[in-house]
Design a protein around this motif. Structure first.
Motif, PDB file in Angstrom:
ATOM      1  N   ARG A  35      40.427  41.512  33.901  1.00 42.29           N
ATOM      2  CA  ARG A  35      40.095  41.355  32.483  1.00 42.29           C
ATOM      3  C   ARG A  35      41.092  40.439  31.799  1.00 42.29           C
ATOM      4  NH1 ARG A  35      40.162  46.753  29.929  1.00 42.29           N
ATOM      5  NH2 ARG A  35      42.296  46.228  29.501  1.00 42.29           N
ATOM      6  N   ILE A  36      42.368  40.514  32.202  1.00 45.30           N
ATOM      7  CA  ILE A  36      43.397  39.626  31.658  1.00 45.30           C
ATOM      8  C   ILE A  36      43.070  38.167  31.996  1.00 45.30           C
ATOM      9  CG2 ILE A  36      45.830  38.967  31.893  1.00 45.30           C
ATOM     10  CD1 ILE A  36      46.407  41.989  32.297  1.00 45.30           C
ATOM     11  N   ARG A  37      42.406  37.955  33.135  1.00 48.40           N
ATOM     12  CA  ARG A  37      42.022  36.605  33.583  1.00 48.40           C
ATOM     13  C   ARG A  37      40.635  36.213  33.082  1.00 48.40           C
ATOM     14  NH1 ARG A  37      44.252  37.014  39.797  1.00 48.40           N
ATOM     15  NH2 ARG A  37      46.336  37.666  39.194  1.00 48.40           N
ATOM     16  N   ASN A  38      40.184  36.856  32.006  1.00 50.77           N
ATOM     17  CA  ASN A  38      38.899  36.562  31.344  1.00 50.77           C
ATOM     18  C   ASN A  38      37.682  36.848  32.215  1.00 50.77           C
ATOM     19  OD1 ASN A  38      40.185  35.737  28.965  1.00 50.77           O
ATOM     20  ND2 ASN A  38      40.542  33.722  29.822  1.00 50.77           N
ATOM     21  N   TRP A  39      37.753  37.902  33.011  1.00 50.14           N
ATOM     22  CA  TRP A  39      36.619  38.348  33.807  1.00 50.14           C
ATOM     23  C   TRP A  39      35.594  38.993  32.882  1.00 50.14           C
ATOM     24  CZ3 TRP A  39      35.713  43.687  35.595  1.00 50.14           C
ATOM     25  CH2 TRP A  39      34.700  43.774  36.538  1.00 50.14           C
ATOM     26  N   PRO A  40      34.317  38.613  32.946  1.00 43.09           N
ATOM     27  CA  PRO A  40      33.332  39.141  32.002  1.00 43.09           C
ATOM     28  C   PRO A  40      32.749  40.504  32.383  1.00 43.09           C
ATOM     29  CG  PRO A  40      32.294  37.542  33.418  1.00 43.09           C
ATOM     30  CD  PRO A  40      33.768  37.554  33.777  1.00 43.09           C
ATOM     31  N   GLY A  41      33.188  41.102  33.481  1.00 41.21           N
ATOM     32  CA  GLY A  41      32.601  42.354  33.959  1.00 41.21           C
ATOM     33  C   GLY A  41      33.063  43.580  33.199  1.00 41.21           C
ATOM     34  N   ASN A  42      32.557  44.717  33.601  1.00 40.65           N
ATOM     35  CA  ASN A  42      32.854  46.004  32.981  1.00 40.65           C
ATOM     36  C   ASN A  42      34.194  46.524  33.520  1.00 40.65           C
ATOM     37  OD1 ASN A  42      32.789  48.531  31.849  1.00 40.65           O
ATOM     38  ND2 ASN A  42      30.944  49.195  32.892  1.00 40.65           N
TER      39      ASN A  42
END
Length: 54
Positions: A35-42
């Motif tokens: 998420r810190i690396r801009n992952w769009p997943g849940n």
């Protein structure tokens, strides 16, 4: 920095040593790190419905 001699000298397979070293460095790609690396997943864990962390 921290001393990782206990990991590298342990009588365990090399791939486990590398995984433990990555875990201590917080470099394992868990959902919170992605998420810190801009992952769009849940970011929620599939098993316990909390935010997944290392």
């Amino acid at each position: 920095g921290p001393n990782y001699k206990m990991v590298w000298k342990a009588p365990i397979p090399l791939k486990i040593k590398i995984f433990l070293w990555q875990l201590f460095q917080n470099a394992v790609l868990t959902r919170d790190n992605m998420r810190i690396r801009n992952w769009p997943g849940n970011p929620v864990c599939s098993f316990c419905t909390d935010i997944e962390t290392a």
